[in-house]
Design a protein around this motif. Structure first.
Motif, mmCIF file in Angstrom:
data_model
loop_
_atom_site.group_PDB
_atom_site.id
_atom_site.type_symbol
_atom_site.label_atom_id
_atom_site.label_comp_id
_atom_site.label_asym_id
_atom_site.label_seq_id
_atom_site.Cartn_x
_atom_site.Cartn_y
_atom_site.Cartn_z
ATOM 1 N N VAL A 138 -11.490 -25.958 1.691
ATOM 2 C CA VAL A 138 -10.659 -27.155 1.578
ATOM 3 C C VAL A 138 -10.166 -27.229 0.140
ATOM 4 O O VAL A 138 -10.966 -27.386 -0.788
ATOM 5 C CB VAL A 138 -11.441 -28.427 1.954
ATOM 6 N N LEU A 139 -8.871 -27.088 -0.048
ATOM 7 C CA LEU A 139 -8.275 -27.097 -1.380
ATOM 8 C C LEU A 139 -7.356 -28.302 -1.538
ATOM 9 O O LEU A 139 -6.665 -28.701 -0.594
ATOM 10 C CB LEU A 139 -7.477 -25.815 -1.625
ATOM 11 N N ILE A 140 -7.356 -28.870 -2.735
ATOM 12 C CA ILE A 140 -6.471 -29.978 -3.084
ATOM 13 C C ILE A 140 -5.436 -29.467 -4.075
ATOM 14 O O ILE A 140 -5.762 -28.713 -4.997
ATOM 15 C CB ILE A 140 -7.266 -31.136 -3.713
ATOM 16 N N THR A 141 -4.207 -29.868 -3.888
ATOM 17 C CA THR A 141 -3.153 -29.500 -4.829
ATOM 18 C C THR A 141 -2.320 -30.729 -5.148
ATOM 19 O O THR A 141 -2.353 -31.730 -4.431
ATOM 20 C CB THR A 141 -2.264 -28.374 -4.259
ATOM 21 N N GLY A 142 -1.575 -30.658 -6.227
ATOM 22 C CA GLY A 142 -0.734 -31.781 -6.631
ATOM 23 C C GLY A 142 -0.309 -31.637 -8.071
ATOM 24 O O GLY A 142 -0.826 -30.790 -8.811
ATOM 25 N N GLN A 143 0.622 -32.462 -8.481
ATOM 26 C CA GLN A 143 1.142 -32.405 -9.842
ATOM 27 C C GLN A 143 0.117 -32.957 -10.838
ATOM 28 O O GLN A 143 -0.808 -33.676 -10.459
ATOM 29 C CB GLN A 143 2.459 -33.173 -9.939
#
Length: 311
Positions: free
Chosen positions: A42-47
């Motif tokens: 489970v990976l989180i991405t974002g600016q």
């Protein structure tokens, strides 16, 4: 990113659910139960500054409270005064710290990401060990990686370790860098395309409900007691998560301006030639403003003028 001083040193849909069947080749890991279970990442991405690290910290604590063994590392920003000077890595759960990068003070021969010089050897000294399988680990250990990003990827050994974990059918919770200004990171695209890897996009607007949603999901499938533990921890964590998010937002506002970690393109006020405001001091009105205030008629003056006109 959580700030540390120099002296010490969400609700959106899944952004990407991979269905690619071209998985990494198994490497014969003796823990056959892991391979039979399959990769579960489970990976989180974002600016930058959307709350990725605080979300990971919240989720790791919830998993630990739910009886899940976690090991790996998170990244913390290092402040010099009010300005960001670099980043450290901090291991989970033992809290070992090492330099990841600095704006100043490191050898110019080291690799750079934006304005930051990356100390690859220092990073590897703690990060790689935290991601190495240990005989004492349970088969359902959850690895924590914050983050798979531009700075960390200066380490070839780190890239190899990530690929190895992907091939071993482990559980992993982490952060993956988002494309910046149209520039993609091929290694990150490769990892996100693998079977068993889910990528969730985080924004400031959705980070609180998304964190709660992920907490419930991860506890239900990873905690030994599943949904029963999830219900108790999630209901007790909603207020904590909300306060943590607000505290981080306040800290970021107090520490503005900052550079982004991924590319270091945003200038501080000092570097851009602007004069930052001083905390706790009121702005003095400009001469023009002061003159305008003195010339502005008061209600009493208006009343006197009206009486004179009537006479």
């Amino acid at each position: 990113m959580t700030a540390v001083t120099q002296t010490q040193q969400p609700h959106s849909d899944v952004a990407m659910v991979n269905t690619n069947k071209d998985t990494a080749t198994r490497t014969g890991n003796p823990r056959s139960s892991r391979n039979s279970r399959g990769t579960d990442w489970v990976l989180i991405t974002g600016q930058p500054h959307c709350g990725k690290t605080i979300a990971i910290q919240t989720l790791v604590k919830a998993l630990q409270d739910g009886g899940v063994r976690c090991r790996g590392f998170i990244t913390e920003e290092v402040l010099k005064g009010r300005d960001r000077n670099g980043f450290d890595v901090l291991t989970v759960p033992d809290g070992k710290r090492a330099i990841l990068s600095r704006k100043e003070g490191l050898s110019p021969s080291m690799p750079k990401t934006g304005k930051y010089t990356v100390d690859v050897k220092s990073f590897e000294s703690v990060a790689l060990a935290s991601l190495s399988p240990n005989k004492s680990d349970p088969s359902d250990v959850v690895y924590v990686v914050d983050e798979i990003g531009r700075m960390e990827l200066h380490s070839i050994r780190f890239q190899e370790r990530i690929r190895n974990l992907l091939s071993q059918g482990v559980r992993l919770l982490g952060v993956v860098t988002a494309p910046g200004y149209g520039h993609r990171v091929p290694f990150c695209d490769e990892i996100c395309s693998k079977e068993g890897v889910k990528v969730h996009k985080l924004t400031k607007a959705c980070r609180e409900p998304k964190t709660i949603s992920l907490m419930e999901e991860l506890l239900t499938k990873w905690s030994p007691d599943g949904g029963r533990v999830a219900n108790g921890i999630v209901s007790g964590s909603e207020g904590d998560s909300d306060s943590q998010m607000k505290q981080q937002q306040q800290e970021q506002q107090q520490q503005q301006p900052k550079e982004t970690k991924e590319n270091g393109t945003t200038e501080t006020a000092k570097e851009s030639g602007q004069t930052p405001q001083t905390n706790g001091q009121k702005e003095e009105p400009s001469p023009a403003a002061a003159t305008t205030e003195k010339q502005a008629p008061t209600p009493t003056a208006n009343l006197k003028a009206a009486k004179m006109e009537a006479n």
